[in-house]
Motif scaffolding. Structure first.
Motif, PDB file in Angstrom:
ATOM      1  N   VAL A  33       0.847  -1.202   0.000  1.00 28.86           N
ATOM      2  CA  VAL A  33       0.000   0.000   0.000  1.00 28.86           C
ATOM      3  C   VAL A  33       0.879   1.248   0.000  1.00 28.86           C
ATOM      4  O   VAL A  33       0.640   2.194  -0.756  1.00 28.86           O
ATOM      5  N   ASN A  34       1.907   1.252   0.847  1.00 27.39           N
ATOM      6  CA  ASN A  34       2.819   2.393   0.897  1.00 27.39           C
ATOM      7  C   ASN A  34       3.497   2.597  -0.451  1.00 27.39           C
ATOM      8  O   ASN A  34       3.612   3.720  -0.934  1.00 27.39           O
ATOM      9  N   ALA A  36       2.419   1.703  -3.427  1.00 28.72           N
ATOM     10  CA  ALA A  36       1.451   2.151  -4.434  1.00 28.72           C
ATOM     11  C   ALA A  36       1.135   3.639  -4.289  1.00 28.72           C
ATOM     12  O   ALA A  36       0.939   4.337  -5.283  1.00 28.72           O
ATOM     13  N   ARG A  37       1.102   4.133  -3.083  1.00 29.32           N
ATOM     14  CA  ARG A  37       0.763   5.533  -2.835  1.00 29.32           C
ATOM     15  C   ARG A  37       1.946   6.478  -2.969  1.00 29.32           C
ATOM     16  O   ARG A  37       1.765   7.681  -3.127  1.00 29.32           O
ATOM     17  N   ARG A  38       3.141   5.969  -2.897  1.00 29.05           N
ATOM     18  CA  ARG A  38       4.355   6.796  -2.924  1.00 29.05           C
ATOM     19  C   ARG A  38       4.746   7.103  -4.370  1.00 29.05           C
ATOM     20  O   ARG A  38       4.766   6.215  -5.215  1.00 29.05           O
ATOM     21  N   PRO A  39       5.081   8.354  -4.672  1.00 27.40           N
ATOM     22  CA  PRO A  39       5.541   8.673  -6.032  1.00 27.40           C
ATOM     23  C   PRO A  39       6.863   7.961  -6.343  1.00 27.40           C
ATOM     24  O   PRO A  39       7.657   7.681  -5.451  1.00 27.40           O
ATOM     25  N   LYS A  47       9.725   0.677  -8.882  1.00 25.71           N
ATOM     26  CA  LYS A  47       8.623   0.271  -8.012  1.00 25.71           C
ATOM     27  C   LYS A  47       8.223  -1.185  -8.253  1.00 25.71           C
ATOM     28  O   LYS A  47       7.888  -1.899  -7.316  1.00 25.71           O
ATOM     29  N   ARG A  69      12.578   3.233   0.631  1.00 29.40           N
ATOM     30  CA  ARG A  69      11.956   4.560   0.642  1.00 29.40           C
ATOM     31  C   ARG A  69      13.010   5.636   0.783  1.00 29.40           C
ATOM     32  O   ARG A  69      14.004   5.459   1.464  1.00 29.40           O
TER      33      ARG A  69
END
Length: 70
Positions: A33-34, A36-39, A47, A69
């Motif tokens: 989830v992190n 997918a949401r992170r640019p 990714k 990250r």
């Protein structure tokens, strides 16, 4: 050493196996989830590679949070 079946485990061992499985699943879901949401600029490396690495248990999700990250 022969492999133990579920019925051979003590109740404490069974609980530990279930808790470990839930923890691994939660960590994998949180990492995906992190991710997918992170640019893409906020992720070290591709990714898609990190998404695949998240399924290598248990090191993939941990590695993503520690190294992947920015």
């Amino acid at each position: 050493m022969p492999q133990k079946s579920w019925s051979d485990l003590t109740p404490t061992q069974r609980r530990l196996v279930v808790v470990a499985g839930v923890a691994e699943t939660a960590m994998t879901v949180a990492a995906l989830v992190n991710l997918a949401r992170r640019p893409a600029k906020a992720v070290r490396g591709p990714k898609a590679a990190w998404a695949a690495a998240c399924f290598v248990q248990p090191v993939g999700p941990v590695a993503y949070f520690l190294v992947g990250r920015r």
